[in-house]
Design an enzyme around this catalytic site. Structure first.
Site, PDB file in Angstrom:
ATOM      1  N   GLU A  64       0.554  -7.536   6.621  1.00 56.94           N
ATOM      2  CA  GLU A  64      -0.346  -6.884   7.192  1.00 56.94           C
ATOM      3  C   GLU A  64      -0.062  -6.528   8.854  1.00 56.94           C
ATOM      4  OE1 GLU A  64      -1.869  -6.822   3.184  1.00 56.94           O
ATOM      5  OE2 GLU A  64      -1.198  -8.650   4.141  1.00 56.94           O
ATOM      6  N   GLY A  86      -0.656  -5.660  -0.565  1.00 55.03           N
ATOM      7  CA  GLY A  86      -1.491  -5.381  -1.128  1.00 55.03           C
ATOM      8  C   GLY A  86      -1.127  -5.536  -3.117  1.00 55.03           C
ATOM      9  N   ALA A 136       1.112  -0.864  -0.172  1.00 56.65           N
ATOM     10  CA  ALA A 136      -0.427  -0.299  -0.080  1.00 56.65           C
ATOM     11  C   ALA A 136       0.701   1.574  -0.497  1.00 56.65           C
ATOM     12  CB  ALA A 136      -1.253   0.111   0.938  1.00 56.65           C
ATOM     13  N   GLU A 167      -1.682  -9.081  -3.601  1.00 58.60           N
ATOM     14  CA  GLU A 167      -2.717  -9.457  -3.580  1.00 58.60           C
ATOM     15  C   GLU A 167      -3.751  -8.841  -5.064  1.00 58.60           C
ATOM     16  OE1 GLU A 167      -4.834  -9.124   0.092  1.00 58.60           O
ATOM     17  OE2 GLU A 167      -4.059  -6.500  -0.300  1.00 58.60           O
TER      18      GLU A 167
END
Length: 647
Positions: free
Chosen positions: A124, A101, A62, A104
């Site tokens: 995370e 992310g 992120a 992901e």
């Protein structure tokens, strides 16, 4: 310049992300990928898409500048779903790290390929949250529940070869990544395509697996909330349909974002990022570090040497005689041999590390070194004798550092030629493991020398924190007050075992008395005795009474607690009760929570005094010292953060 560019190699499109420094998933990048899906789906000449990144890494996670702010469309879960649902299959070509992310996004691709030294992961939990865009729901569909639990609850990445074996990636590319990924994509579209990850089945474990996993995760988390929540999200993914599991993951992610633990971990994250490169030294050029020396091959010296060798630099070990040289080299060898036993090093790697250490008694061997770190016995005369030799034999521009933990560096450097090159570097034992490095300049230390200290910290992958000069610097000064406050509670009738239990419940690995028994009560006792001999008024402590009764900790079979031979489990001691009876009031009903609040408050109060005196430059510096040097629970943010949050 756009952060996303599209090119074509025949029927294979390439989407290149270029959002330095780490290709973080900011709004512009999310929008660029969103638009790329639409453009390439509309192009009939394109049969597959390779997603690759410029710079040193794949999408590393992120955008940290968006932390704590409301999400802005396109949201990451919808972007990942859009890539997964694309008419043309996407191939994620990974180098560097695909984390959080970024991983992901890769999970949304139909295929994933990576260079051998690349890594993937879901870190995370280290920020007090869980994945929020399918990480806990798609990952177990690729690698199985057990591997997904290990990855997500610990937050540790997997290197490409292990990721391949686990099923998280489809191929390891040797050579040019883009060329290999395009070739992989071209071959893949000639075969039946696998199902999108979201459509794949999960083999759900039985209830016993979850029970054991919950116990293991709770034990490892030591009070942190996110690991248990990420485990619950993976369990949901294994037991309910994909869409329902995604909703549960997103709700959990959003709920955790605003918690105090997440705020604490974000604060620590930013402090750790800033620590190695202080703003005040931004324009100061450090001196080169190509060859180092360490004086003293005991436990601390051997650890420092090991850390330097792990960084790839040659080291000279200086000791007082041949026997001490041999013992020092043996101490260093034991560090690397331990790495072999734990599977961290091969025999060949360990031998290479050992070969980079030269031992001698001759200070003349230091004529061309760039930095010397003194790590001898903590006695001013011994240290001054070392620096006399260094002043005679080292280059006038060689950085000379002392590893003292309590002595005033200014007294150590008295009479040293060119004192601007002198600095205190306080390592923590074992120095090859502990992350903290207190950097202590004297008034004469030059900015270039100070910058070189921080450069060494970066080289050794430490968390460097600058400290002013005072007794114990930042960390040991706070430790002294913490221990004194703990003894104060004992005097008021709070049982020793309750105090230790309180601090363990708070998140520390040990309470203050267990920790003293492990390290030895005589260390601090000798420091107090030295101060008394120098004429200082040092009140008698409860620890003094125990040491005088030959209770020095585990090594003597008893300190604050009793110990059975071969067993380190502390036992409440009737002998200690008897020895201290005259000093202790009636038993207090003070709760464990109140004990922890009181002791953390004492730590923070000493931290505030340190700030007021200019010894530390910020509360976060103090928190970093306590987290990385003294085991303060990271998820509480440090004593300064925790006290501010409570107030």
């Amino acid at each position: 310049m756009s952060v996303v560019t599209i090119a074509r190699q025949g029927d294979i499109a390439t989407v290149t992300v270029d959002n330095p420094p780490v290709n973080a998933l900011g709004l512009a990048l999310r929008q660029g990928l969103w638009d790329a899906v639409a453009e390439l789906d509309a192009d009939p000449a394109v049969r597959a898409v390779v997603l690759i990144c410029a710079g040193r890494t794949f999408i590393a996670g992120a955008d940290v500048t968006e932390f704590g702010k409301p999400p802005v469309e396109p949201h990451l879960p919808e972007l990942v779903a859009r890539i997964e649902a694309a008419e043309k299959p996407w191939v994620a070509a990974i180098h560097g790290s695909a984390l959080g992310g970024g991983f992901e996004v890769a999970l949304g691709c139909r295929f994933r390929v990576a260079l051998p030294d690349a890594s993937v992961g879901l870190p995370e939990v280290t920020l007090g949250i869980i994945p929020g865009a399918g990480g806990t729901v798609r990952t177990p569909r690729l690698c199985g529940v057990e591997t997904a639990v290990d990855m997500a609850t610990a937050g540790k990445p997997l290197r490409a070869p292990k990721a391949l074996a686990a099923g998280l990636i489809d191929a390891v590319i040797e050579g040019d990544l883009l060329e290999g990924a395009v070739a992989f994509a071209r071959a893949a579209i000639e075969q039946p395509l696998p199902l999108p990850v979201s459509a794949r089945e999960i083999a759900a474990p039985d209830a016993a697996f979850w029970t054991e996993a919950e116990k293991a995760v709770a034990k490892a988390a030591k009070g942190a909330a996110a690991p248990a929540r990420v485990l619950a999200s993976i369990r949901k993914a294994a037991e309910v349909p994909f869409t329902e599991a995604m909703d549960f993951e997103r709700e959990t992610f959003m709920a955790l974002r605003g918690t105090e633990q997440a705020a604490a971990l974000r604060t620590v994250f930013f402090a750790e990022r800033a620590a190695p490169r202080p703003a005040a030294l931004r324009d100061v050029q450090p001196l080169p570090l190509k060859k180092l020396a360490v004086i003293g091959g005991g436990t601390m010296g051997a650890g420092i040497i090991a850390a330097i060798r792990d960084a790839g630099l040659p080291v000279i070990l200086i000791e007082r005689d041949d026997e001490a040289v041999a013992r020092g080299l043996s101490n260093v060898a034991k560090v690397f041999d331990g790495g072999v036993k734990r599977g961290k090093l091969t025999e060949a790697q360990a031998q290479t590390l050992k070969d980079g250490v030269t031992g001698t008694t001759d200070y003349a061997a230091l004529v061309d070194v760039d930095m010397v770190i003194e790590a001898v016995f903590e006695e001013i005369g011994v240290k001054r004798a070392v620096f006399t030799q260094l002043g005679e034999h080292c280059r006038t521009d060689a950085v000379l550092a002392t590893n003292t933990s309590y002595l005033d560096p200014r007294t150590i450097a008295e009479g040293l030629p060119n004192p601007s090159r002198f600095i205190g570097l306080h390592f923590f034992s074992p120095a090859n493991v502990m992350k903290l490095l207190e950097i202590v300049p004297t008034p004469e230390t030059s900015p270039e020398t100070l910058a070189t200290g921080f450069a060494l910290g970066r080289l050794l992958k430490k968390i460097p924190v600058q400290s002013g000069i005072c007794e114990g610097f930042i960390g040991n000064r706070i430790l002294k007050r913490y221990r004194a406050a703990a003894e104060g509670l004992v005097r008021k009738g709070v049982p020793i075992a309750r105090i230790d239990a309180a601090m363990r419940s708070y998140g520390l690995a040990m309470g203050p008395f267990e920790a003293q028994d492990l390290g030895g009560l005589d260390i601090a006792y000798l420091q107090r005795e030295g101060a008394r001999a120098a004429g200082q008024d040092v009140p008698e402590t409860l620890g003094d009474i125990l040491v005088r009764a030959d209770r020095k900790g585990q090594k003597t079979g008893g300190g604050w607690y009793d110990y059975v031979a071969g067993d380190r489990k502390p036992q409440v001691s009737a002998t200690v009760t008897e020895l201290l009876a005259a000093q202790i009031g009636p038993e207090s009903a003070m709760s464990e929570a109140d004990v922890a609040t009181a002791l953390v408050g004492e730590m923070a109060a000493e931290g505030q005094a340190i700030l007021n005196e200019g010894i530390a430059s910020s509360p976060t510096d103090i928190d970093l010292v306590e987290i990385h040097g003294y085991g303060f629970p990271r998820w509480r943010g440090g004593p300064m953060f925790a006290t501010r949050a409570r107030d």
